[in-house]
Design a protein around this motif. Sequence first.
Motif, PDB file in Angstrom:
ATOM      1  N   CYS A 103       0.869  -1.181   0.000  1.00 42.00           N
ATOM      2  CA  CYS A 103       0.000   0.000   0.000  1.00 42.00           C
ATOM      3  C   CYS A 103       0.900   1.223   0.000  1.00 42.00           C
ATOM      4  CB  CYS A 103      -0.894  -0.016   1.254  1.00 42.00           C
ATOM      5  SG  CYS A 103      -1.904   1.458   1.394  1.00 42.00           S
ATOM      6  N   HIS A 273      -8.601  -3.064  -1.918  1.00 46.70           N
ATOM      7  CA  HIS A 273      -9.392  -2.018  -1.265  1.00 46.70           C
ATOM      8  C   HIS A 273     -10.876  -2.361  -1.258  1.00 46.70           C
ATOM      9  CE1 HIS A 273      -5.549  -0.019  -1.951  1.00 46.70           C
ATOM     10  NE2 HIS A 273      -5.833   0.617  -0.831  1.00 46.70           N
ATOM     11  N   GLU A 299      -2.396  -5.368  -3.240  1.00 46.34           N
ATOM     12  CA  GLU A 299      -1.444  -5.016  -2.189  1.00 46.34           C
ATOM     13  C   GLU A 299      -0.775  -6.261  -1.602  1.00 46.34           C
ATOM     14  OE1 GLU A 299      -3.154  -0.659  -0.963  1.00 46.34           O
ATOM     15  OE2 GLU A 299      -3.538  -2.277   0.452  1.00 46.34           O
ATOM     16  N   ASP A 310      -3.166  -0.433   5.711  1.00 44.11           N
ATOM     17  CA  ASP A 310      -3.874  -1.496   4.975  1.00 44.11           C
ATOM     18  C   ASP A 310      -3.278  -2.903   5.129  1.00 44.11           C
ATOM     19  OD1 ASP A 310      -5.749   0.336   4.147  1.00 44.11           O
ATOM     20  OD2 ASP A 310      -5.014   0.493   2.085  1.00 44.11           O
TER      21      ASP A 310
END
Length: 339
Positions: A103, A273, A299, A310
């Motif tokens: 991220c 996300h 990610e 994240d």
Amino acid sequence: MIVMTPGASADEIGAVRTRLEKTGVHVVVMPGELTTAIGAIGDPQGVAELGLEGLPGVDRVVPISRPYKLASSELSHHEPSSFDVAGRRVGGGETFCLIAGPCTVESSEQTLGVAEAVKAAGASMLRGGAFKPRTSPFAFKGLGVDALKILAEAREATGLPVVTELLDSQHADAIHEHADVIQIGARNMQNYALLEVAGKLGMPVLLKRGLSSSLDELLMAADYILKEGTEAVILCERGIRTFETATRFTLDLGAIPWLKLHTHLPVVVDPSHAAGDRRLVEPMSRAAAAVGADGIIVEVHEDPEAALCDGPQALYASQFADYARDVGAHASLLGKRLA
Ligand code: PEP
Ligand code: MN
């Protein structure tokens, strides 16, 4: 299409016709049982500027042509567009690009470690945030220009082109110097001044769909970038806000085949996300490949528990090779191979 009211007189219909003809459009009057419709074929902007809604006898003006122009598949005669990023083909229907990385850039060791791992597993580009759009102003906002330098180091070491977010036009030159693809984050999809700045840099742009943006709005945002002369725009479905809160956002899988019908631009999916939870990332990635995405941006971290941003949605770098094989297999069902 101008729809007249049921009581519109022949004079009122004639007045609309005269006004339309003055702008040079071709006019077709279509009397119906109750109402008359008047078709205007030609420049929709000129017709919109006439303000016909205010004329006596006019009920409504219905635009038939699409609001986006440069992003429209009509522009390319329904051929998908494609371009190269440092020798990796994006779009065009034959390749699938895997963009992977943390991220956020946290350190040189962390970024180089992930970059080597994703490269070895077949990733075609490295992602990593230098300037982070954080919901809270007190959260970690990225290492800024130092992170760009780390990303450039990782590119040097692995040969992977770098994707990073442009958050503010004042960082445009630094990003232009260190990165290969500019990411426009979901929260900035409708920051039109920023879109124009990104379009002027002459680099490929990865445009994320806004948290609550329609696909028409996404394509009109792409038009803002394309009109500056850049042809390389990659669209990204990253999940939207819905009533469902079990996942971080709701991945709109239908958006991918819809976009394939309506735009020539390549489409990638960000399952990280959308999910907010690494356990969902692989199945959502397989689904994205199966519905026709041109790639994934995902990610990955060597130690997600220690990630500054994240972590819960980051894949373990050690498991990335298995992930890439599975997703690649799904992409190959549609005749695409990893770029
Ligand atoms: C990101 O890619 O790290 C990011 C912040 O994504 P989004 O703009 O989609 O929230
Ligand atoms: Mn993130």
